[in-house]
Design a protein around this motif. Structure first.
Motif, PDB file in Angstrom:
ATOM      1  N   ASN A 269      19.158  -5.632  -4.019  1.00 11.55           N
ATOM      2  CA  ASN A 269      17.760  -5.930  -4.338  1.00 11.55           C
ATOM      3  C   ASN A 269      16.955  -6.288  -3.090  1.00 11.55           C
ATOM      4  OD1 ASN A 269      18.135  -5.482  -7.103  1.00 11.55           O
ATOM      5  ND2 ASN A 269      18.785  -7.602  -7.444  1.00 11.55           N
ATOM      6  N   LYS A 270      17.534  -7.130  -2.238  1.00 11.45           N
ATOM      7  CA  LYS A 270      16.828  -7.528  -1.012  1.00 11.45           C
ATOM      8  C   LYS A 270      16.704  -6.347  -0.044  1.00 11.45           C
ATOM      9  CE  LYS A 270      18.137 -12.431  -1.176  1.00 11.45           C
ATOM     10  NZ  LYS A 270      18.875 -13.528  -0.490  1.00 11.45           N
ATOM     11  N   ILE A 278      13.995  -0.906   8.708  1.00 15.09           N
ATOM     12  CA  ILE A 278      14.757  -2.162   8.736  1.00 15.09           C
ATOM     13  C   ILE A 278      16.018  -2.022   7.891  1.00 15.09           C
ATOM     14  CG2 ILE A 278      14.740  -4.583   8.037  1.00 15.09           C
ATOM     15  CD1 ILE A 278      13.136  -4.204  10.509  1.00 15.09           C
ATOM     16  N   ALA A 279      15.888  -1.401   6.716  1.00 13.70           N
ATOM     17  CA  ALA A 279      17.048  -1.237   5.826  1.00 13.70           C
ATOM     18  C   ALA A 279      18.160  -0.458   6.516  1.00 13.70           C
ATOM     19  CB  ALA A 279      16.616  -0.536   4.541  1.00 13.70           C
ATOM     20  N   LYS A 280      17.793   0.626   7.196  1.00 13.69           N
ATOM     21  CA  LYS A 280      18.796   1.435   7.890  1.00 13.69           C
ATOM     22  C   LYS A 280      19.449   0.655   9.029  1.00 13.69           C
ATOM     23  CE  LYS A 280      17.566   5.745   8.762  1.00 13.69           C
ATOM     24  NZ  LYS A 280      16.684   6.892   9.139  1.00 13.69           N
ATOM     25  N   GLU A 281      18.663  -0.167   9.716  1.00 11.01           N
ATOM     26  CA  GLU A 281      19.231  -0.959  10.820  1.00 11.01           C
ATOM     27  C   GLU A 281      20.168  -2.037  10.290  1.00 11.01           C
ATOM     28  OE1 GLU A 281      20.065  -2.011  14.700  1.00 11.01           O
ATOM     29  OE2 GLU A 281      19.115  -0.219  13.865  1.00 11.01           O
ATOM     30  N   VAL A 282      19.845  -2.623   9.144  1.00  8.70           N
ATOM     31  CA  VAL A 282      20.729  -3.621   8.520  1.00  8.70           C
ATOM     32  C   VAL A 282      22.067  -2.974   8.163  1.00  8.70           C
ATOM     33  CG1 VAL A 282      21.080  -5.006   6.429  1.00  8.70           C
ATOM     34  CG2 VAL A 282      18.909  -5.145   7.673  1.00  8.70           C
ATOM     35  N   ILE A 283      22.005  -1.780   7.593  1.00  7.80           N
ATOM     36  CA  ILE A 283      23.242  -1.072   7.234  1.00  7.80           C
ATOM     37  C   ILE A 283      24.037  -0.718   8.490  1.00  7.80           C
ATOM     38  CG2 ILE A 283      24.164   1.067   6.265  1.00  7.80           C
ATOM     39  CD1 ILE A 283      21.791   0.988   4.274  1.00  7.80           C
ATOM     40  N   ARG A 284      23.347  -0.215   9.491  1.00  8.28           N
ATOM     41  CA  ARG A 284      24.019   0.148  10.756  1.00  8.28           C
ATOM     42  C   ARG A 284      24.724  -1.065  11.359  1.00  8.28           C
ATOM     43  NH1 ARG A 284      22.492  -0.254  16.079  1.00  8.28           N
ATOM     44  NH2 ARG A 284      23.371   1.281  17.512  1.00  8.28           N
ATOM     45  N   VAL A 326      31.520   0.217  -1.079  1.00  4.02           N
ATOM     46  CA  VAL A 326      31.674   0.358  -2.525  1.00  4.02           C
ATOM     47  C   VAL A 326      30.575  -0.407  -3.236  1.00  4.02           C
ATOM     48  CG1 VAL A 326      33.205   0.011  -4.496  1.00  4.02           C
ATOM     49  CG2 VAL A 326      34.181   0.525  -2.259  1.00  4.02           C
ATOM     50  N   VAL A 327      29.969   0.230  -4.253  1.00  2.00           N
ATOM     51  CA  VAL A 327      28.969  -0.458  -5.077  1.00  2.00           C
ATOM     52  C   VAL A 327      29.674  -1.381  -6.051  1.00  2.00           C
ATOM     53  CG1 VAL A 327      27.086  -0.188  -6.726  1.00  2.00           C
ATOM     54  CG2 VAL A 327      27.399   1.499  -4.904  1.00  2.00           C
ATOM     55  N   SER A 328      29.220  -2.638  -6.088  1.00  2.00           N
ATOM     56  CA  SER A 328      29.747  -3.613  -7.052  1.00  2.00           C
ATOM     57  C   SER A 328      28.566  -4.364  -7.657  1.00  2.00           C
ATOM     58  CB  SER A 328      30.712  -4.585  -6.359  1.00  2.00           C
ATOM     59  OG  SER A 328      31.189  -5.563  -7.261  1.00  2.00           O
ATOM     60  N   TYR A 329      28.040  -3.817  -8.746  1.00  2.00           N
ATOM     61  CA  TYR A 329      26.870  -4.375  -9.430  1.00  2.00           C
ATOM     62  C   TYR A 329      25.664  -4.458  -8.484  1.00  2.00           C
ATOM     63  CZ  TYR A 329      30.456  -5.233 -12.879  1.00  2.00           C
ATOM     64  OH  TYR A 329      31.486  -5.050 -13.747  1.00  2.00           O
ATOM     65  N   GLU A 330      25.223  -5.652  -8.110  1.00  2.00           N
ATOM     66  CA  GLU A 330      24.025  -5.792  -7.272  1.00  2.00           C
ATOM     67  C   GLU A 330      24.364  -5.840  -5.780  1.00  2.00           C
ATOM     68  OE1 GLU A 330      21.069  -5.682  -8.736  1.00  2.00           O
ATOM     69  OE2 GLU A 330      22.120  -5.518 -10.650  1.00  2.00           O
ATOM     70  N   THR A 331      25.580  -5.440  -5.453  1.00  4.82           N
ATOM     71  CA  THR A 331      26.048  -5.576  -4.073  1.00  4.82           C
ATOM     72  C   THR A 331      26.725  -4.295  -3.600  1.00  4.82           C
ATOM     73  OG1 THR A 331      26.433  -7.952  -4.398  1.00  4.82           O
ATOM     74  CG2 THR A 331      27.559  -6.936  -2.543  1.00  4.82           C
ATOM     75  N   ILE A 332      26.568  -4.002  -2.313  1.00  4.84           N
ATOM     76  CA  ILE A 332      27.387  -2.971  -1.666  1.00  4.84           C
ATOM     77  C   ILE A 332      28.377  -3.699  -0.769  1.00  4.84           C
ATOM     78  CG2 ILE A 332      27.445  -1.023  -0.076  1.00  4.84           C
ATOM     79  CD1 ILE A 332      24.572  -0.395  -0.923  1.00  4.84           C
ATOM     80  N   LYS A 333      29.657  -3.540  -1.060  1.00  8.44           N
ATOM     81  CA  LYS A 333      30.698  -4.198  -0.281  1.00  8.44           C
ATOM     82  C   LYS A 333      31.204  -3.247   0.801  1.00  8.44           C
ATOM     83  CE  LYS A 333      32.300  -7.340  -3.915  1.00  8.44           C
ATOM     84  NZ  LYS A 333      32.026  -8.582  -3.170  1.00  8.44           N
TER      85      LYS A 333
END
Length: 497
Positions: A269-270, A278-284, A326-333
């Motif tokens: 969600n965040k 910003i989202a792509k940099e957070v993932i990177r 892996v997707v786990s409900y509201e989270t990507i682990k």
């Protein structure tokens, strides 16, 4: 020239009081000029200076002559020197690398070897590399041509952390090759010329010899302007990274599984509320933090994780270095999967009694599988021997390409037209290098000292007479993964009983 270098060193924090500077000196114009300048500055800037020279063993007497030249120069300047002799040709052969890449790896290994030993007694150790404006321009153009992110177009960093208290520095990054040559002429200082620098089969030489002159015809300040643009981009990037890091701390939390391994939890969600950049940099940053390295983490992997935002629980993607998201409900682990240990013992090969043809229907089934699932190819040889195959849409840890005897990674687009699994035949050959040189299978077995009694029993993957993989040994250069590879075929041989 010396004052110009000094004015570049101080504001960029390249050298501090009591630093130990290890100058990488090949004997070429750039490194010789750097050595003379550092020697002039060591008193005013109060640092210690020594030299490392690596003789690659490629150019015969010319290479040895360069080593003697650097040794004599250091003796005249009363500067301590460390000379290393390495075997680039054999290293390249045994690791499946080109000579240029192998030379760079071995050279930097020796730089770091000396630096790490000095770091035990010094607070700050700097390895000085003689890159200049044109080198930086070549790097930027090369990175752009093969595909890169913002780091690639920012060029070479003036200072880069290696580990603990060891750094790379580039004190000549603010001067041109012409300025270096004028400086050496004024000093009446000789230098060595590497004959391979004029060989345009190397990408960087092609840029230097063909592309930069064309750019200078458009504008004789082209090199300077490209470097100025890179510096501006570096400033923007650094600001952007601070903003992204602030968001990263809000979006990503870290926990540990039952084995004590780190699990990075990305709040979907965040993350969705962020600007896409910003989202792509957070993932990177998340992937790099989990992998503990940046190499081979590309935009393709970032986008694969970003795509999970709208997927259902349980959907996953495989990433370099055995990382999984892996997707786990509201989270990507994001976490490191437990590594499966490979049997390192030699396999007792059995005859492949018939030629096994792998055709288009096999690949159609393979492409229908979820990323990471495997298909099995049984050898039907009276044993339990088989090949397992899976398709990956992500990069592979480069270390796997070297260390795993019975698992190989191939460029899928080059193999999906079909292949055969069989034993050797007359006329079989393997492509041994990037120039397309052929080597007869018989010659390869002789060079590798494979017993004659074993040669007929070793499974081969082939396309007609060209060998894809000599199982348990090497793969053909034609089928190796490259920067252009989009999909990867992982194939593992299991020897049965």
């Amino acid at each position: 020239m010396i004052n110009k270098i000094k004015k570049y060193i101080i504001p960029n924090g390249l050298i501090g009081k009591d630093d130990r500077i290890i100058a990488a000196v090949s004997g070429g114009a750039d490194s010789v000029a750097m050595l003379l300048i550092l020697n002039e500055l060591k008193k005013s800037l109060s640092f210690y200076l020594e030299v490392v020279h690596v003789e690659h063993g490629i150019r015969g007497e010319q290479s040895l002559s360069d080593a003697r030249f650097v040794e004599k120069l250091c003796k005249n300047l009363e500067i301590p020197i460390n000379i290393f002799h390495v075997d680039v040709i054999n290293y390249a052969k045994s690791h499946g690398l080109g000579e240029e890449e192998a030379a760079r790896i071995l050279r930097y290994e020796k730089f770091k070897k000396v630096a790490f030993s000095r770091a035990e007694k010094s607070d700050s150790v700097k390895i000085a590399i003689a890159h200049h404006l044109e080198d930086n321009t070549e790097t930027i153009l090369f990175q752009m041509a093969r595909g890169t992110g913002i780091d690639g177009v920012c060029g070479i960093e003036p200072i880069r952390h290696v580990s603990k208290n060891v750094y790379y520095i580039r004190p000549l990054l603010g001067v041109s090759r012409a300025e270096i040559e004028r400086f050496l002429a004024e000093k009446n200082q000789d230098f060595c010329t590497d004959s391979t620098n004029s060989d345009i089969q190397y990408d960087r030489n092609r840029i230097r010899k063909n592309i930069l002159p064309q750019l200078n015809q458009i504008n004789n300040q082209a090199v300077l302007h490209i470097n100025e643009t890179a510096n501006k981009l570096r400033e923007i990037r650094n600001y952007f990274r601070k903003e992204a890091d602030r968001e990263y701390k809000k979006i990503v939390s870290i926990e540990h599984d039952k084995h004590g391994n780190e699990v990075y939890n990305i709040n979907i969600n965040k993350l969705s509320e962020c600007d896409i950049a910003i989202a792509k940099e957070v993932i990177r940053t998340t992937i790099i933090s989990c992998a503990k390295k940046k190499k081979d983490i590309t935009n393709k992997h970032v986008m694969a994780v970003l795509d999970l935002i709208n997927k259902q629980t349980g959907r996953k993607v495989l990433l370099p270095y055995n990382i999984q998201a892996v997707v786990s409900y509201e989270t990507i682990k994001v976490f490191l999967k437990n590594k499966v240990k490979e049997n390192k013992k030699n396999v007792d090969y059995k005859d492949v009694r018939n030629v096994i043809e792998i055709k288009s229907d096999f690949f159609e089934k393979l492409e229908e599988l979820v990323d990471g699932e495997k298909l099995i190819i049984s050898l039907n040889d009276g044993t339990k021997s088989y090949f397992s195959v899976r398709l990956l849409h992500a990069s592979v840890n480069p270390e796997d390409l070297i260390k795993k005897k019975y698992t190989k990674y191939l460029d899928y687009d080059k193999i999906k037209k079909g292949f055969q699994i069989r034993n050797r035949r007359s006329g079989d050959f393997i492509v041994s290098d990037s120039d397309g040189h052929h080597k007869k299978l018989k010659s390869y077995f002789i060079d590798e000292k494979v017993l004659a009694s074993e040669r007929d029993h070793i499974p081969l993957l082939t396309q007609d007479s060209e060998i894809i993989w000599i199982v348990g040994m090497r793969i053909g250069y034609s089928y190796r993964i490259s920067d252009m590879t989009e999909s990867i075929l992982e194939i593992q041989y299991n020897g049965g009983n």
